[in-house]
Design a protein around this motif. Sequence first.
Motif, PDB file in Angstrom:
ATOM      1  N   UNK A  46     -16.706  38.240  14.913  1.00 35.58           N
ATOM      2  CA  UNK A  46     -16.870  38.512  16.062  1.00 35.58           C
ATOM      3  C   UNK A  46     -16.711  38.112  17.357  1.00 35.58           C
ATOM      4  N   UNK A  47     -17.916  36.482  16.832  1.00 35.57           N
ATOM      5  CA  UNK A  47     -18.730  35.887  17.805  1.00 35.57           C
ATOM      6  C   UNK A  47     -17.740  34.378  17.755  1.00 35.57           C
ATOM      7  N   UNK A  48     -17.450  34.409  19.089  1.00 30.92           N
ATOM      8  CA  UNK A  48     -16.451  32.963  19.279  1.00 30.92           C
ATOM      9  C   UNK A  48     -17.136  31.740  18.750  1.00 30.92           C
ATOM     10  N   UNK A  49     -18.798  31.935  20.089  1.00 32.11           N
ATOM     11  CA  UNK A  49     -19.747  31.559  20.070  1.00 32.11           C
ATOM     12  C   UNK A  49     -20.693  31.457  18.984  1.00 32.11           C
ATOM     13  N   UNK A  50     -20.099  32.316  17.810  1.00 32.92           N
ATOM     14  CA  UNK A  50     -21.412  31.709  16.771  1.00 32.92           C
ATOM     15  C   UNK A  50     -20.191  30.875  15.085  1.00 32.92           C
ATOM     16  N   UNK A  51     -18.910  31.526  16.069  1.00 33.32           N
ATOM     17  CA  UNK A  51     -18.203  31.234  15.181  1.00 33.32           C
ATOM     18  C   UNK A  51     -17.304  29.790  15.201  1.00 33.32           C
ATOM     19  N   UNK A  52     -17.530  29.481  16.324  1.00 38.79           N
ATOM     20  CA  UNK A  52     -16.878  27.722  16.287  1.00 38.79           C
ATOM     21  C   UNK A  52     -18.232  27.259  15.432  1.00 38.79           C
ATOM     22  N   UNK A  53     -18.949  26.725  16.033  1.00 39.73           N
ATOM     23  CA  UNK A  53     -19.955  26.085  14.995  1.00 39.73           C
ATOM     24  C   UNK A  53     -19.966  25.428  13.705  1.00 39.73           C
ATOM     25  N   UNK A  54     -19.873  27.002  13.469  1.00 39.63           N
ATOM     26  CA  UNK A  54     -19.863  27.671  11.903  1.00 39.63           C
ATOM     27  C   UNK A  54     -18.395  26.972  11.078  1.00 39.63           C
ATOM     28  N   UNK A  55     -17.690  27.317  12.527  1.00 38.38           N
ATOM     29  CA  UNK A  55     -16.067  26.752  11.298  1.00 38.38           C
ATOM     30  C   UNK A  55     -16.512  25.571  11.336  1.00 38.38           C
ATOM     31  N   UNK A  56     -17.113  24.268  12.400  1.00 39.83           N
ATOM     32  CA  UNK A  56     -16.889  23.396  12.571  1.00 39.83           C
ATOM     33  C   UNK A  56     -17.141  22.165  11.524  1.00 39.83           C
ATOM     34  N   UNK A  57     -18.911  23.058  11.032  1.00 40.47           N
ATOM     35  CA  UNK A  57     -19.592  23.071  10.306  1.00 40.47           C
ATOM     36  C   UNK A  57     -18.620  22.816   9.137  1.00 40.47           C
ATOM     37  N   UNK A  58     -18.364  24.290   8.582  1.00 38.06           N
ATOM     38  CA  UNK A  58     -17.718  23.921   7.340  1.00 38.06           C
ATOM     39  C   UNK A  58     -16.226  23.177   7.182  1.00 38.06           C
ATOM     40  N   UNK A  59     -15.138  23.026   7.766  1.00 36.39           N
ATOM     41  CA  UNK A  59     -14.377  21.793   7.893  1.00 36.39           C
ATOM     42  C   UNK A  59     -14.998  20.493   7.825  1.00 36.39           C
ATOM     43  N   UNK A  60     -16.540  20.060   8.613  1.00 38.11           N
ATOM     44  CA  UNK A  60     -16.611  19.233   7.638  1.00 38.11           C
ATOM     45  C   UNK A  60     -17.221  18.328   7.035  1.00 38.11           C
ATOM     46  N   UNK A  61     -17.853  19.208   6.720  1.00 36.59           N
ATOM     47  CA  UNK A  61     -18.251  19.489   5.203  1.00 36.59           C
ATOM     48  C   UNK A  61     -17.331  19.190   4.330  1.00 36.59           C
ATOM     49  N   UNK A  62     -16.633  20.341   4.537  1.00 37.10           N
ATOM     50  CA  UNK A  62     -15.212  20.216   3.682  1.00 37.10           C
ATOM     51  C   UNK A  62     -14.944  18.548   3.473  1.00 37.10           C
ATOM     52  N   UNK A  63     -14.319  18.062   5.180  1.00 35.86           N
ATOM     53  CA  UNK A  63     -13.756  17.427   4.761  1.00 35.86           C
ATOM     54  C   UNK A  63     -14.485  15.698   4.031  1.00 35.86           C
ATOM     55  N   UNK A  64     -15.614  15.747   3.761  1.00 28.37           N
ATOM     56  CA  UNK A  64     -16.532  14.988   3.506  1.00 28.37           C
ATOM     57  C   UNK A  64     -16.562  15.206   1.515  1.00 28.37           C
ATOM     58  N   UNK A  65     -16.493  16.355   1.531  1.00 31.99           N
ATOM     59  CA  UNK A  65     -15.612  16.750   0.299  1.00 31.99           C
ATOM     60  C   UNK A  65     -14.384  16.275  -0.359  1.00 31.99           C
ATOM     61  N   UNK A  66     -13.720  16.463   0.470  1.00 31.28           N
ATOM     62  CA  UNK A  66     -12.523  15.440  -0.234  1.00 31.28           C
ATOM     63  C   UNK A  66     -12.492  14.192   0.099  1.00 31.28           C
ATOM     64  N   UNK A  67     -13.399  13.318   0.782  1.00 28.73           N
ATOM     65  CA  UNK A  67     -13.229  12.071   0.953  1.00 28.73           C
ATOM     66  C   UNK A  67     -13.850  11.493  -0.195  1.00 28.73           C
TER      67      UNK A  67
END
Length: 186
Positions: A46-67
């Motif tokens: 529900x809080x955008x300020x907490x969701x954006x860093x969490x989503x960013x880190x999760x996407x970066x880890x997912x992209x590294x894993x895909x690589x």
Amino acid sequence: MVKVLDKLLLFLLSVVVLIACVILLFAAFGFIPLDVANNFAHDVYYDVDAAIPFISVTLIVALISIRFLFVSVRRGKAAAPSIDQRTEIGDIRISMDTVENLSLKAANRSRGVKDLRARVKVSQAGLEIIIRAIVDGESSIPALTEEMQANVKRHVEEITGIPVAFVSVYIANVQQSTPTFKSRVE
């Protein structure tokens, strides 16, 4: 450059996975209270300020894993390192193992050599061959190494047609000859 980048990405992925594992273990052992975990989950939803860093880190880890998934699948088709030459008729590929074996064969012709290892590198000037040897200590080491260098350079250039820039010989040790005793029967 790609290998350095892959090593950096692998390091980052390892750190993130380690941190996630520690957090999950703390939660499993009850060191992180349930209301703190619920508040974090609520903030992510529900809080955008907490969701954006969490989503960013999760996407970066997912992209590294895909690589790394892509790299692990692709490397299965990789060919052994080789030296490529182009002639009028077509291409010639000589494996590095072949050049190493030719170097060992030529170096082994010298008397007094007990154990050999070879490493071959390719440079702009030609092949750089490094021979590691154990000798018997009966022969002059400078004469032995010069003979090995000349034999290796001549043999590799004759067989492969590739210029040899230099042959480096490293005498790792001198093998002690064990005296043989004849048994006496009386």
